[in-house]
Design an enzyme around this catalytic site. Structure first.
Site: not given
Ligand code: NAD
Ligand code: UDP
Length: 310
Positions: A32, A56, A73, A91, A145, A186
């Site tokens: 979405n 969505d 994802l 949601k 989350y 992040r």
């Molecule tokens: P991201 O925000 O780049 O990607 C998430 C995608 O989901 C986005 O494109 C967003 O538009 C879409 N989305 C959100 N709500 C939606 C909905 N209701 N319907 C359709 N699409 C929707 O984040 P990411 O880092 O690529 O993460 C992807 C997945 O991996 C997530 O589920 C996240 O929880 C999980 N994850 C990521 C990390 C990480 O470090 N990147 C760590 C742990 C888990």
């Molecule tokens: N963090 C930080 N400065 C920033 C963003 C994040 O010091 O500008 C810290 C945050 O407090 C956390 C760690 O970096 O301890 C990782 O944060 P992130 O948001 O990447 O992911 P998290 O692991 O907390 O989901």
């Protein structure tokens, strides 16, 4: 196979789509665009084996034709994003996972849930192994989350037990790489874009909290191996190479020629103090471990941000 990737226009989702196409699958990306962008998949547009559905997933999902597998994802993933979209996050983890599981059921498709290390909360066990149940504050700001993902795991297991669905749960740890948004909050994109533009690096708290960063191609490879295996998980997918955020800020400054220095800011509420995956199970069951080191992965990511001129 014909595979649906929800969140396919996001950071990890777009890399997963690419990998699945390379492996010879047909891919449908559904998103979405709440926190993702079609820029991430624009280079795939026009291919016969790729399509994008703007939808969505918290609403009823219709997909024409067969599906062999679904990767779920869709969800905001950055703390800044899920704090900005708390209700949408709850949601998509609950209603969105329910709808996506329902689709898997009617299509008789396999299902991989992208869960997270956040389900361990502020962990009291270190490193985190899959048998640890976690330490989550349900009413804290991150609860939107963490609890949504914990619910997502629970309903995924209910579909497995009650309907016999072929489900898998991956607990993904901090993943980084090209296509993260510079402003997603992040730590990896924050520090890189700050260093590239000469702004000071914002270290939250005293910087003693730890994280373990996994390059995106490794995470994607873990997800694909999970799909291909008979193992339902839950399984940690992450890089056990742990470091403090303070050391990480020095590391970034060591790789980017920058006039930036470091500025301390308040530690966000419930920020986990430590995080490091125990990946024994992934190694044993999936034959998986990360292969891209932090230097190589960060240099590729820095190049991406340089080209985007952040
Ligand atoms: P991201 O925000 O780049 O990607 C998430 C995608 O989901 C986005 O494109 C967003 O538009 C879409 N989305 C959100 N709500 C939606 C909905 N209701 N319907 C359709 N699409 C929707 O984040 P990411 O880092 O690529 O993460 C992807 C997945 O991996 C997530 O589920 C996240 O929880 C999980 N994850 C990521 C990390 C990480 O470090 N990147 C760590 C742990 C888990
Ligand atoms: N963090 C930080 N400065 C920033 C963003 C994040 O010091 O500008 C810290 C945050 O407090 C956390 C760690 O970096 O301890 C990782 O944060 P992130 O948001 O990447 O992911 P998290 O692991 O907390 O989901």
């Amino acid at each position: 196979m014909r595979i649906l990737v929800t969140g396919g226009a996001g950071f990890i989702g777009s890399h997963l789509c690419e990998r699945l196409l390379t492996d010879g699958h047909e891919v449908l990306a559904m998103d979405n665009l709440l926190t993702g962008t079609t820029d991430n998949i624009a280079h795939l547009a026009g291919r016969d084996d790729f399509s994008f559905i703007h939808h969505d997933v918290t609403n009823y999902i219709f997909v024409n034709g067969k599906l062999d597998f679904i990767f779920h994802l869709a969800s905001p993933a950055s703390p800044a994003d899920y704090l900005a979209y708390p209700i949408q996050t709850l949601k998509v983890g609950s209603l969105g996972t329910h709808k996506t599981l329902g689709l898997a059921l009617v299509k008789e498709a396999g299902f991989v849930l992208a869960s997270t290390s956040e389900i361990y909360g502020d962990p009291l066990v270190h490193p985190q192994s899959e048998d640890y149940w976690g330490n989550v504050n349900p009413v804290g700001p991150r609860g939107v989350y963490d609890e949504a993902k914990r619910f997502a795991e629970a309903i995924t297991y209910a579909y497995r037990r009650f309907h016999g669905l072929n489900t898998k749960v991956a607990r993904i740890f901090n993943t980084y790489g090209p296509r993260m948004r510079a402003d997603d909050g992040r730590v990896v994109p924050a520090f890189i874009s700050q260093a590239l533009s000469g702004r000071n690096l914002t270290v939250f708290g005293d910087g003693s909290q730890t994280r373990s960063f996994c390059y995106v191609s490794d995470t994607v490879d873990g997800l694909v191996r999970l799909m291909e295996s008979d193992f339902p998980g839950p399984v940690n997918i992450g890089n056990p190479d742990e470091m403090t955020i303070s050391d990480f800020s020095e590391f970034v400054l060591g790789r980017i020629d920058s006039r930036s220095s470091i500025v301390r800011m308040e530690l966000p509420e419930d920020d986990p103090k430590v995080r490091k995956p125990d990946i024994s199970l992934a190694m044993e069951k999936l034959g998986w471990k990360p292969v891209v080191g932090l230097e190589e992965g960060m240099d590729r990511t820095i190049d991406y941000f340089r080209e985007k001129k952040h």
